[in-house]
Each structure stands twice: as structure tokens, then as C-alpha cells.
Design a protein around this motif. Structure first.
Motif, PDB file in Angstrom:
ATOM      1  N   LEU A 102       0.862  -1.180   0.000  1.00 23.42           N
ATOM      2  CA  LEU A 102       0.000   0.000   0.000  1.00 23.42           C
ATOM      3  C   LEU A 102       0.891   1.220   0.000  1.00 23.42           C
ATOM      4  CD1 LEU A 102      -2.536  -1.057   2.783  1.00 23.42           C
ATOM      5  CD2 LEU A 102      -3.005  -0.935   0.343  1.00 23.42           C
ATOM      6  N   SER A 103       0.484   2.254  -0.689  1.00 23.75           N
ATOM      7  CA  SER A 103       1.243   3.498  -0.654  1.00 23.75           C
ATOM      8  C   SER A 103       0.282   4.654  -0.874  1.00 23.75           C
ATOM      9  CB  SER A 103       2.338   3.515  -1.717  1.00 23.75           C
ATOM     10  OG  SER A 103       1.768   3.571  -3.005  1.00 23.75           O
ATOM     11  N   LEU A 104       0.691   5.801  -0.372  1.00 23.23           N
ATOM     12  CA  LEU A 104      -0.091   7.000  -0.645  1.00 23.23           C
ATOM     13  C   LEU A 104       0.125   7.403  -2.095  1.00 23.23           C
ATOM     14  CD1 LEU A 104       0.552   9.105   2.570  1.00 23.23           C
ATOM     15  CD2 LEU A 104      -1.470   7.766   2.000  1.00 23.23           C
ATOM     16  N   ILE A 105      -0.733   8.236  -2.592  1.00 19.22           N
ATOM     17  CA  ILE A 105      -0.607   8.698  -3.976  1.00 19.22           C
ATOM     18  C   ILE A 105       0.729   9.413  -4.179  1.00 19.22           C
ATOM     19  CG2 ILE A 105      -1.568  10.364  -5.636  1.00 19.22           C
ATOM     20  CD1 ILE A 105      -3.171   7.795  -5.471  1.00 19.22           C
ATOM     21  N   ASN A 106       1.209  10.081  -3.126  1.00 18.39           N
ATOM     22  CA  ASN A 106       2.494  10.788  -3.260  1.00 18.39           C
ATOM     23  C   ASN A 106       3.704   9.851  -3.176  1.00 18.39           C
ATOM     24  OD1 ASN A 106       2.885  10.211  -0.571  1.00 18.39           O
ATOM     25  ND2 ASN A 106       2.507  12.297   0.142  1.00 18.39           N
ATOM     26  N   GLY A 107       3.494   8.553  -2.955  1.00 16.79           N
ATOM     27  CA  GLY A 107       4.573   7.581  -2.959  1.00 16.79           C
ATOM     28  C   GLY A 107       5.022   7.096  -1.595  1.00 16.79           C
ATOM     29  N   ASP A 108       4.549   7.701  -0.506  1.00 19.62           N
ATOM     30  CA  ASP A 108       4.933   7.253   0.838  1.00 19.62           C
ATOM     31  C   ASP A 108       4.420   5.836   1.087  1.00 19.62           C
ATOM     32  OD1 ASP A 108       6.080   9.688   1.284  1.00 19.62           O
ATOM     33  OD2 ASP A 108       4.432  10.466   2.516  1.00 19.62           O
ATOM     34  N   THR A 109       5.303   4.956   1.575  1.00 17.84           N
ATOM     35  CA  THR A 109       4.906   3.568   1.850  1.00 17.84           C
ATOM     36  C   THR A 109       4.664   3.317   3.334  1.00 17.84           C
ATOM     37  OG1 THR A 109       7.220   2.933   1.912  1.00 17.84           O
ATOM     38  CG2 THR A 109       6.057   2.630  -0.183  1.00 17.84           C
ATOM     39  N   SER A 110       5.012   4.255   4.202  1.00 16.40           N
ATOM     40  CA  SER A 110       4.732   4.156   5.637  1.00 16.40           C
ATOM     41  C   SER A 110       3.925   5.373   6.051  1.00 16.40           C
ATOM     42  CB  SER A 110       6.034   4.091   6.440  1.00 16.40           C
ATOM     43  OG  SER A 110       6.739   2.920   6.112  1.00 16.40           O
ATOM     44  N   PHE A 111       2.739   5.127   6.585  1.00 15.62           N
ATOM     45  CA  PHE A 111       1.877   6.238   6.974  1.00 15.62           C
ATOM     46  C   PHE A 111       0.850   5.758   7.982  1.00 15.62           C
ATOM     47  CE2 PHE A 111       0.305   4.261   3.134  1.00 15.62           C
ATOM     48  CZ  PHE A 111      -1.037   4.073   3.364  1.00 15.62           C
ATOM     49  N   ASN A 112       0.241   6.703   8.705  1.00 17.59           N
ATOM     50  CA  ASN A 112      -0.810   6.423   9.686  1.00 17.59           C
ATOM     51  C   ASN A 112      -2.087   7.132   9.260  1.00 17.59           C
ATOM     52  OD1 ASN A 112       0.942   4.997  11.410  1.00 17.59           O
ATOM     53  ND2 ASN A 112       1.656   6.904  12.300  1.00 17.59           N
ATOM     54  N   ILE A 113      -3.197   6.465   9.477  1.00 16.84           N
ATOM     55  CA  ILE A 113      -4.494   7.090   9.250  1.00 16.84           C
ATOM     56  C   ILE A 113      -5.214   7.047  10.587  1.00 16.84           C
ATOM     57  CG2 ILE A 113      -6.631   7.040   7.936  1.00 16.84           C
ATOM     58  CD1 ILE A 113      -5.111   5.462   5.797  1.00 16.84           C
ATOM     59  N   ASP A 114      -5.425   8.218  11.188  1.00 20.51           N
ATOM     60  CA  ASP A 114      -6.036   8.328  12.512  1.00 20.51           C
ATOM     61  C   ASP A 114      -7.501   8.721  12.384  1.00 20.51           C
ATOM     62  OD1 ASP A 114      -3.557   7.766  13.578  1.00 20.51           O
ATOM     63  OD2 ASP A 114      -3.040   9.874  13.873  1.00 20.51           O
ATOM     64  N   PHE A 115      -8.308   8.135  13.267  1.00 21.75           N
ATOM     65  CA  PHE A 115      -9.728   8.461  13.347  1.00 21.75           C
ATOM     66  C   PHE A 115     -10.037   8.788  14.806  1.00 21.75           C
ATOM     67  CE2 PHE A 115      -9.267   5.514   9.881  1.00 21.75           C
ATOM     68  CZ  PHE A 115     -10.106   5.999   8.893  1.00 21.75           C
ATOM     69  N   SER A 116     -10.830   9.835  15.036  1.00 22.54           N
ATOM     70  CA  SER A 116     -11.239  10.138  16.405  1.00 22.54           C
ATOM     71  C   SER A 116     -12.724  10.466  16.415  1.00 22.54           C
ATOM     72  CB  SER A 116     -10.435  11.307  16.974  1.00 22.54           C
ATOM     73  OG  SER A 116     -10.806  12.500  16.343  1.00 22.54           O
ATOM     74  N   GLY A 117     -13.344  10.179  17.552  1.00 24.45           N
ATOM     75  CA  GLY A 117     -14.761  10.470  17.696  1.00 24.45           C
ATOM     76  C   GLY A 117     -15.033  11.964  17.683  1.00 24.45           C
ATOM     77  N   ASN A 118     -14.095  12.752  18.155  1.00 19.99           N
ATOM     78  CA  ASN A 118     -14.289  14.204  18.163  1.00 19.99           C
ATOM     79  C   ASN A 118     -14.265  14.787  16.752  1.00 19.99           C
ATOM     80  OD1 ASN A 118     -14.197  13.678  20.834  1.00 19.99           O
ATOM     81  ND2 ASN A 118     -12.496  15.041  21.298  1.00 19.99           N
ATOM     82  N   ASN A 119     -13.770  14.008  15.827  1.00 21.57           N
ATOM     83  CA  ASN A 119     -13.691  14.451  14.435  1.00 21.57           C
ATOM     84  C   ASN A 119     -14.779  13.777  13.600  1.00 21.57           C
ATOM     85  OD1 ASN A 119     -12.409  16.202  12.805  1.00 21.57           O
ATOM     86  ND2 ASN A 119     -10.658  14.883  12.345  1.00 21.57           N
ATOM     87  N   ASN A 120     -15.763  13.179  14.272  1.00 24.56           N
ATOM     88  CA  ASN A 120     -16.866  12.476  13.607  1.00 24.56           C
ATOM     89  C   ASN A 120     -16.387  11.379  12.672  1.00 24.56           C
ATOM     90  OD1 ASN A 120     -18.862  13.978  14.883  1.00 24.56           O
ATOM     91  ND2 ASN A 120     -18.672  15.612  13.381  1.00 24.56           N
ATOM     92  N   GLY A 121     -15.255  10.757  13.016  1.00 25.30           N
ATOM     93  CA  GLY A 121     -14.759   9.646  12.214  1.00 25.30           C
ATOM     94  C   GLY A 121     -14.118  10.042  10.902  1.00 25.30           C
TER      95      GLY A 121
END
Length: 153
Positions: A102-121
Motif C-alpha cells: 500500500l502506498s499514498l498517492i504521493n509515494g509514501d509507503t509508511s503512513f498512519n491514518i487516525d480516526f477520532s470520535g471528536n472528528n466524527n470519524g
């Protein structure tokens, strides 16, 4: 009395059709370097993202993360919004099979995707539209919209 031997026309046509179907389905899979389907990986990863999103929407004050690196991805739980205090249970890492990644569109192969309830998911990933490349036997894309919708394109 002479007995006819050999195949009938129906048997020959059926055999040719079966060989044709097998050559269309099996040979391309044998010739590619990865036997792992991009469709399977994309479906599994979207499910993981949606799980983190649902947990976040149902729990205020906590952070849920899907961490991706070159070997696989992992769902993590945190007891704070800054994603610093890890909670149990933390799920085991799911390793990529074959040459999948998996990679981001910009080419990064290491990344985090954070979700929080305060941000409505809504995920922390700052992109709208095509965001993540799923690379296996072919390359597919996962879209994440600014409203939080996660879907395949």
C-alpha cells in the motif's frame, strides 16, 4: 462389424472450450509475479479503515489508527485523542502477501491514518478523492473523501 473409435464432435468441442477457459483464467495468474489479488487487499484494507472509523464514531475522546508500513498494516487503539497512549487489545499486524503493498498517492509507503470520535470519524489523511494505491497483481486506488467516505474507485 467395424466399431468406430475416437472422439465425437461434441467431445472435441467441449474439450477445446475447457482448454480455452483454463488458458484464460489460469495462465495469466501463473505468469504474474504476484498471485495476491489487488481486489482482495483493497477490500480488506477498506474494511479495516471502516472498522477504525466506526469505533471512533462510537467512542468520544479516543483515537483509532491504521498504521501502514512496507510489511503490512495494523489496527491500533489509543486512550487519548493524540494517539500517544496505546490500549489493549491491539490487533496483530496483517502482513502483505506476495509482492503486495500500500502506498499514498504521493509515494509514501509508511503512513498512519487516525480516526477520532471528536472528528466524527473523518480520517486524518489530508486528501480528498484518490488517496491510497493498492499494488499487487495490478494497481487499484482507494478514495477517501473530505466528508469521511471511504470507497474503492
Amino acid at each position: 462389424m467395424h466399431r468406430a473409435t475416437g472422439f465425437t464432435l461434441v467431445e472435441l468441442v467441449t474439450t477445446i472450450i475447457l482448454i480455452g477457459i483454463l488458458s484464460v483464467i489460469v495462465l495469466p495468474r501463473m505468469l504474474t509475479s504476484s498471485s495476491y489479488s489487488a481486489f482482495t487487499l483493497r477490500g480488506e484494507f477498506i474494511s479495516e479503515l471502516r472498522k477504525a472509523q466506526i469505533f471512533a464514531m462510537n467512542t468520544q475522546g479516543q483515537c483509532y489508527r491504521v498504521a501502514v508500513d512496507t510489511q503490512g498494516y495494523q489496527f491500533k487503539r489509543f486512550s487519548d485523542l493524540a494517539c500517544t497512549v496505546a490500549m489493549n487489545p491491539t490487533e496483530s499486524k496483517r502482513n502483505f502477501e506476495g509482492n503486495a503493498s500500500l502506498s499514498l498517492i504521493n509515494g509514501d509507503t509508511s503512513f498512519n491514518i487516525d480516526f477520532s470520535g471528536n472528528n466524527n470519524g473523518i480520517p486524518s489523511l489530508v486528501c480528498s478523492g484518490p488517496c491510497i494505491n493498492v499494488i499487487a497483481d495490478e494497481t487499484l486506488v482507494i478514495n477517501i473523501e473530505s466528508q469521511g467516505y471511504i470507497h474503492a474507485s
